[in-house]
Design an enzyme around this catalytic site. Sequence first.
Site, mmCIF file in Angstrom:
data_model
loop_
_atom_site.group_PDB
_atom_site.id
_atom_site.type_symbol
_atom_site.label_atom_id
_atom_site.label_comp_id
_atom_site.label_asym_id
_atom_site.label_seq_id
_atom_site.Cartn_x
_atom_site.Cartn_y
_atom_site.Cartn_z
ATOM 1 N N ASP A 43 -4.247 -0.331 -1.466
ATOM 2 C CA ASP A 43 -4.053 0.672 -2.525
ATOM 3 C C ASP A 43 -3.681 2.025 -1.935
ATOM 4 O O ASP A 43 -2.841 2.750 -2.502
ATOM 5 C CB ASP A 43 -5.333 0.811 -3.358
ATOM 6 C CG ASP A 43 -5.577 -0.385 -4.259
ATOM 7 O OD1 ASP A 43 -4.648 -1.206 -4.418
ATOM 8 O OD2 ASP A 43 -6.689 -0.506 -4.800
ATOM 9 N N GLU A 77 4.087 -4.172 -4.965
ATOM 10 C CA GLU A 77 4.496 -3.202 -3.952
ATOM 11 C C GLU A 77 5.940 -2.760 -4.139
ATOM 12 O O GLU A 77 6.551 -2.194 -3.231
ATOM 13 C CB GLU A 77 4.318 -3.797 -2.550
ATOM 14 C CG GLU A 77 5.241 -4.952 -2.202
ATOM 15 C CD GLU A 77 4.681 -6.305 -2.620
ATOM 16 O OE1 GLU A 77 5.071 -7.307 -2.013
ATOM 17 O OE2 GLU A 77 3.846 -6.359 -3.560
ATOM 18 N N ASP A 115 10.715 -1.755 -1.549
ATOM 19 C CA ASP A 115 9.605 -2.693 -1.414
ATOM 20 C C ASP A 115 8.885 -2.417 -0.096
ATOM 21 O O ASP A 115 9.530 -2.214 0.949
ATOM 22 C CB ASP A 115 10.132 -4.134 -1.437
ATOM 23 C CG ASP A 115 9.019 -5.158 -1.438
ATOM 24 O OD1 ASP A 115 8.590 -5.570 -2.540
ATOM 25 O OD2 ASP A 115 8.559 -5.549 -0.340
ATOM 26 N N ASN A 152 -2.976 -6.212 3.038
ATOM 27 C CA ASN A 152 -4.123 -6.562 2.188
ATOM 28 C C ASN A 152 -5.011 -7.585 2.860
ATOM 29 O O ASN A 152 -6.238 -7.479 2.843
ATOM 30 C CB ASN A 152 -3.623 -7.114 0.842
ATOM 31 C CG ASN A 152 -3.362 -6.012 -0.180
ATOM 32 O OD1 ASN A 152 -3.884 -4.909 -0.055
ATOM 33 N ND2 ASN A 152 -2.548 -6.305 -1.176
#
Length: 506
Positions: free
Chosen positions: A396, A422, A379, A387
Site C-alpha cells: 500500500d 497497481e 503499472d 506484497n
Amino acid sequence: MCVPTLVEAVSLLAAVVATATGVLVVRRRRTSPLALPLAVMMFGASLWATARALLHVAEGSVPATVTLHYLVFPGAAAVAGATFWYLAVLSGRRLPRRARALLLVHPALLVVALVLDPVHAWFLRVAVEGVRVEVDAGPLYWAHTAYSYALIGAGIVLALGAMVRAVPGHRRVFGVAVLAATIPTVGNVLTNVVAARTENVHLTPVFFLVSAAIWWWVERFGGHSTVVPVATRQVLEVINDAVVVLDPRGRVLDANPAATALLGAPDGSGLDVGADAPWRAYLDDDPTRRDRGTLTAATGAVLDVRVTPMTDPVGRAAGTVVVLRDVTELERLRAELVEQATRDGLTGLHNRRALAQRLSDAVDEATASGRPLSMVLLDVDHFKAVNDTHGHAVGDAVLVAVGRELAASAARGETAARLGGEEFVLLLPGVGAPEATRRADEVRARCAGLTVPTDGAPVRLTLSAGVATLAPGESADDVLRAADDAMYAAKAAGRDQVRAAEPTTT
C-alpha cells in the site's frame, strides 16, 4: 319600594353572570396575558349593571340614588379600558407597563370629576324634586362617552386586522371577541341616542347579559384566554426558511426576517432589492412555471430556491412567492460525498468510475474540437513480489508513493487516476503523442528515484508505461485498449520503460 322592572331584573342577572365570569377568568392571570384584562372588563360590567339595577330599588333615597348614578361610570371606564387592553393583547401586541398606566388616566380623571361634580355639575346635572331625582348629561359625560367609544373602536379595529392575518383555525377567536365587545357598545349607543329619550330606560346592562354570557361560555368551554391566537405573520417570522413576496414586476413587497438575514449584503446593509437581486434569474418568461434550483447569496450562503407565481381570482398575475432555504452545509456534505464516491480511498486519486466519465467527456470534446487527447497507462513492476515479500502494508505504501507522484505531475484540466490494483492512468487532454510520451517518461523517472522503507532493505520502484493518442473515429475503449497494449509491450521489453502505441492505419 317598587318592584324592579324587567330591564332592571335583567341588569341584575347580567351583573351576576359578569361577576361569575370574572372570577372564572382571574384565576388564569398568571398563565395567560388575556385573563387579567378580561377579568377587569367583567368586574367593570358587573359594577355598571349592578348600579343600574339598584337604582329602582333606591327610589325614595336621594343620596343613594345619586351615588348609584355616579357608580355607573367607574364601571364604564373599566369596561372601555379593559376592552381595548384585551383586544390589543389578542391582536399580538404586548402592552408595556407605561401603556397600561396610560389606560388608567381616564378612570383616574373620571373619579376626580365625579368627586367634584356635586359642586360644578360638569359631568351630571342632578335635579331633585322631593324624593325624585332627575339626571341629565353634562359636557364631561359626552367627553367620557366619546373617549370610551374611540377606545373600544380602536380595539375592534386591531382585532379585525389581526383576524385577517391570523391562521384560519384562530380566526373565530377574534370573531367571538369582537362580537362580545360590540354588543354592549351597541346597547350604549341605543341608550344615548334613542332610549334615553323614552322614560330614561338604560339598555346597556341588558346587552351586558348577552356579552357576559358569551364570555362565560367561551371561558367555560373554549378557553380563549389561555392562549393568544397565532397570526400568519408570526409563523413567517419564526420559520428558518426565507420567504420573499414580489409584485408582478419583481419588486419586493415583503420579506420575513430569515430572508433579510439570508439575502442581506455581507456589510449588513440588508436585503438587496435591486434589479440584479439573486432570485431574479429564476423568474423566467413563463409565469406558470414552478421552478427549483440553487443560488449563492451575497453572504456566500448556498440557497435552495422555490418560485411559485400567484394569480388573482380572475387569473391575472398577482406576484410571486420565493421560498429560500440555506443549504450551504448540505451542499458541502453533498460535494464531499460526491468527491468520496469518485476518489480512490488509498491514494486519493480519481477512481475507475470517475476516470470512465472523464475519459468519455474528453473523447467527446476532442472529437468535436479536433484537439489531441492522449492517455498514459502505468503499472508498478513486480508489485506482487513486493506484497508477497514485505506484506500488504508495504504494498500500500508503494501505491501511495506512486499516486503522490502522479498527482503532482497532473496539470490543470488533466486527470490522475488509479485504474485498479497497481495500474494508474494519466489523462492528458490537448496533448499529442510526443509530449505525452515525454511526460510519461518523467513520471517513470521520478518514481524510479523513490524508495519505500521496510523492516529490511528499502523497496525501490520501477514503472512500465504505455502511451496512446486518440485517433479519428476511435472511442474511449479504443484508446484505453491501445494504452494497455503499449504498457504490456513495455513490460515485455524489459520493464521500467515507456512505449507508445502504434498509430492506427485506415
